[in-house]
Enzyme design. Sequence first.
Site, mmCIF file in Angstrom:
data_model
loop_
_atom_site.group_PDB
_atom_site.id
_atom_site.type_symbol
_atom_site.label_atom_id
_atom_site.label_comp_id
_atom_site.label_asym_id
_atom_site.label_seq_id
_atom_site.Cartn_x
_atom_site.Cartn_y
_atom_site.Cartn_z
ATOM 1 C CB THR A 95 40.366 12.540 21.391
ATOM 2 O OG1 THR A 95 41.621 13.118 21.757
ATOM 3 C CG2 THR A 95 39.963 13.029 20.018
ATOM 4 C CB ILE A 112 30.850 22.401 19.047
ATOM 5 C CG1 ILE A 112 30.819 20.928 18.612
ATOM 6 C CG2 ILE A 112 31.383 23.284 17.915
ATOM 7 C CD1 ILE A 112 29.925 20.653 17.416
ATOM 8 C CG ASP A 113 33.596 19.416 23.709
ATOM 9 O OD1 ASP A 113 33.899 20.297 24.542
ATOM 10 O OD2 ASP A 113 34.438 18.826 23.008
ATOM 11 C CG HIS A 129 34.282 25.689 14.596
ATOM 12 N ND1 HIS A 129 35.287 24.739 14.570
ATOM 13 C CD2 HIS A 129 34.662 26.653 13.715
ATOM 14 C CE1 HIS A 129 36.222 25.115 13.707
ATOM 15 N NE2 HIS A 129 35.873 26.262 13.183
ATOM 16 C CB CYS A 184 10.282 27.633 19.510
ATOM 17 S SG CYS A 184 10.147 28.953 20.720
ATOM 18 C CG ASN A 221 48.711 17.822 17.398
ATOM 19 O OD1 ASN A 221 47.624 17.671 17.950
ATOM 20 N ND2 ASN A 221 48.893 17.547 16.125
#
Length: 241
Positions: free
Chosen positions: A25, A104-105, A120, A153, A217
């Site tokens: 974030t 997942i970045d 993930h 593809c 956190n």
Amino acid sequence: MEERLQKIIEESQRVVFFGGAGVSTESNIPDFRSEKGLYHAKQMYGYSPETMLSSDFFYRNTALFFDYYKDNLIYLDAEPNDAHKALAKLEQEGKLTAIVTQNIDGLHQKAGSKTVYELHGSVMRNYCRKCGKFFDVHYIMDERNCRDRIPYCDACGGMIKPDVVLYGEMLDDDTVNKAVRAIAEADTLIIGGTSLVVYPAAGLINYFRGKHLVLINKTETPYDSRADLTIYDSIGKVMKY
């Protein structure tokens, strides 16, 4: 870096970092529940994020899946923040043995980290379902490689799928096994930017048998009472190194 955390790291030989959405974030990638995050999707697309990011939806409504996916999960201009950079430096110094991430970045790799277990998957990888050829994120974002908004593809014409774990799909066994091994062998586990409520990923903490458990956190987690050190603050601010 926070003084007590710094001392723990200095005393450690095998640090593993386990991170969630809060790590990203600060690189301006929205989390699930922010105004521009995934849970805002229902107002724009008519479906919940869980539905749109499910395996069933991908195969039944592929074009709409990619509309949402490209608009909400791809952030090509995002740059690593202080937390990403600090972790990369700790790895270079031989302190950090692995990063286990729910994100997942690809920002950990962009910061220079080498051993990253992406539970993930990653938006940076995409593959042809027919021949298995892999493509980077720029390929699927290029409309010249798409028909009816769906990327195909260039080798066999098969449909391309992002290499991310969708709702209804299992985590990759090899990735999970490597993450479990790294956590089990760590003497210090630092958990940051996650509320530890998403399973099965959150359950990996139970494999830790080391000396120091550190939780960073902004809000409380179900595991705070088990931690040697709990810091309620921004992960980038705490990890700045």
